[in-house]
Design an enzyme around this catalytic site. Structure first.
Site, PDB file in Angstrom:
ATOM      1  CG  HIS A  21       2.261   0.106   4.294  1.00  0.00           C
ATOM      2  ND1 HIS A  21       1.911  -0.784   5.267  1.00  0.00           N
ATOM      3  CD2 HIS A  21       1.184   0.896   4.061  1.00  0.00           C
ATOM      4  CE1 HIS A  21       0.650  -0.547   5.623  1.00  0.00           C
ATOM      5  NE2 HIS A  21       0.182   0.461   4.913  1.00  0.00           N
ATOM      6  CG  ASP A  39      -1.941  -0.999   1.287  1.00  0.00           C
ATOM      7  OD1 ASP A  39      -1.943  -1.871   0.407  1.00  0.00           O
ATOM      8  OD2 ASP A  39      -2.788  -0.942   2.204  1.00  0.00           O
TER       9      ASP A  39
HETATM   10 NI    NI Z   1      -2.539   3.153   3.316  1.00  0.00          NI
END
Ligand code: NI
Length: 483
Positions: free
Chosen positions: A438, A294
């Site tokens: 991430h 992400d």
């Molecule tokens: Ni996010």
């Protein structure tokens, strides 16, 4: 606490108190203080009844005096003995501690030691009863303390509903997230109070194992009541922390949670189709696993693409629209190398606080931008912070997109440590897992080579969400793993 209050105080010599919980309390007083108490004037108890605004719930307020020390406690009387005795047990313990402390104290006659214990009903529905108990003590002119205890009960059975009951099989991840969110809220409040953001008190007093009970403030809010000094410096007083369940919905896919809160459904998704192509992977036959990244693209994304390419691993990137400018080539490369490009909104807002139109625009704007780069419109999206609500579902229906949560929670944004991240992934990975990471966090990108190596040796194939489910498996729905 209004209508129906019995005005008269009832004075009773303690010998007549019968089976009241207070008899134990008196006995304790006498045991500790009795030696210093004149035999002709033992401690005595007064009590009175009060109705509450909640049907069927009354309070018994018991006051005990020893010399000039006073303990006043409000016992709850719900008619459910299991509930009443849990609360009474906590109260009796506080009273015992108070009397115990008094035994070691001599205090000037000008000072009156005091303890007040009262409860508050935070929420009462046919399915739950949330009760918070607050205690304050002054046993010397210089020492005053508070404490709290709280429970959410099932009023039918009288049993305590714990966070573990709410989260069920997701209990560890759910509790860990809840604790992180509590600490975020503490940090924010310290900032608001112009205090240094020091979480050492909370870290010390609030280990994950202590996070067992909760209060339900309403159908979508968790509440935790902390004593003075428990999570912040004592002089800042008692603290109540409330958390929206919007970003905990993933962990609340249980019948119990649905009796306490209004929970949005997050489903499992059957693998629906075998991906055609040169190197097709059939996840019905192979142990497939989906890494998802992400918040990119970022300065670390090309390194990650190199790693994935070397290992012949596919993944999924949930892109923030406003991060695209200047990194269009990275996105094109992600697409060309077989990864799924997903949508992580334009500006990473808390979607449940936005209107339907604004949510829709957040999705559309990012989709359009990505389409200008890859020629393809994303069909998968991940809600920022995992926060989901009714409008998010409707926006997914409007845009014909599928929401993707996760089943392995690395919490890499909190623990920025490659070893911790690696260990969590390897410990929790199962066939069909969707793992949240991430690519905007370097320690996460650095953990990926070892994750790939270890799990490939265990026979896993790393696939994109497209490969796991097909091109758009459940428009208008939100999923978290494959079956
Ligand atoms: Ni996010």
């Amino acid at each position: 606490m209004h209508a129906g209050t019995l005005p008269a105080w009832v004075n009773l010599p303690n010998i007549l108190l019968g089976a009241s919980a207070a008899i134990a309390l008196i006995a304790l007083f006498l045991a500790y203080v009795g030696a210093a108490t004149q035999t002709a004037q033992p401690g005595y108890e007064q009590y009175k009844w009060q109705d509450t605004k909640y049907a069927g719930i009354r309070s018994k307020i018991v006051t005990v005096k020893i010399k000039n020390a006073t303990s006043t406690a409000e016992y709850i009387k719900t008619g459910n003995q299991a509930i009443d005795s849990v609360v009474a047990g906590a109260i009796d313990q506080y009273v015992a501690e108070f009397t115990g402390e008094l035994a070691y104290f001599s205090w000037p006659s000008s000072f009156a030691p005091e303890q007040n214990i009262s409860y508050q009903i935070i929420r009462s529905t046919p399915e739950i009863l949330s009760v918070s108990l607050a205690t304050s003590q002054r046993i010397s002119p210089t020492k005053s303390t508070t404490d709290t205890a709280y429970w959410t009960f099932n009023p039918h059975t009288g049993q305590i509903i714990t966070l573990e009951d709410l989260f069920s099989e997701q209990a560890r991840d759910g509790t860990a997230r809840t604790l992180l969110y509590i600490k975020q809220a503490i940090a924010k409040r310290l900032q608001q109070k112009n205090q240094p953001v020091d979480l050492s008190i909370a870290d010390k007093n609030l280990p994950e194992s202590e996070l067992v009970n909760f209060l339900a403030a309403d159908q979508s809010t968790l509440r935790f009541d902390f004593a003075a000094g428990e999570i912040m410096k004592p002089e800042l007083g008692p603290q109540t922390i409330t958390l929206s369940i919007d970003n905990l919905q993933l962990f609340m896919q249980t019948d119990t949670a649905r009796t306490v809160f209004t929970v949005m459904p997050v489903g499992e998704q059957r693998i629906t189709r075998k991906i055609e192509g040169q190197q097709s992977t059939d996840c019905k036959k192979t142990k497939c696993i989906a890494l998802t990244f992400d918040d990119g693209p970022s300065m670390y994304t090309t390194e990650l693409l190199d790693t994935l390419g070397q290992a012949k691993a596919h993944a999924t990137f949930f892109i923030i629209g406003q991060n695209i400018a200047g990194r269009e080539k990275t996105i094109l490369r992600e697409y060309q190398e077989g990864h799924t490009i997903g949508n992580h909104t334009w500006s990473h807002p808390w979607l449940t606080r936005l209107s339907l139109d604004t949510i829709t625009n957040e999705l559309m704007q990012t989709n359009e931008k990505i389409k200008t780069i890859t020629g393809n419109t994303p069909t998968y999206m991940r809600p920022p912070n995992g926060a989901i609500g009714k409008n998010v579902y409707t926006a997914l229906e409007r845009t014909s997109m599928t929401g993707v949560m996760w089943s392995v929670d690395t919490r890499d944004w909190s623990d920025r440590n490659s070893n911790i991240i690696y260990n969590r992934v390897v410990a929790e990975a199962k066939p069909g897992s969707i793992i949240i990471l991430h690519d905007a966090i370097s320690t996460s990108v650095k953990a990926v080579p070892r994750i790939l190596d270890t799990l490939q040796k265990q026979g896993y194939t790393f696939v994109s969400i497209d490969e796991l489910f097909g091109p758009n498996v459940a428009p208008g729905k939100i999923i978290s793993r494959s079956e």
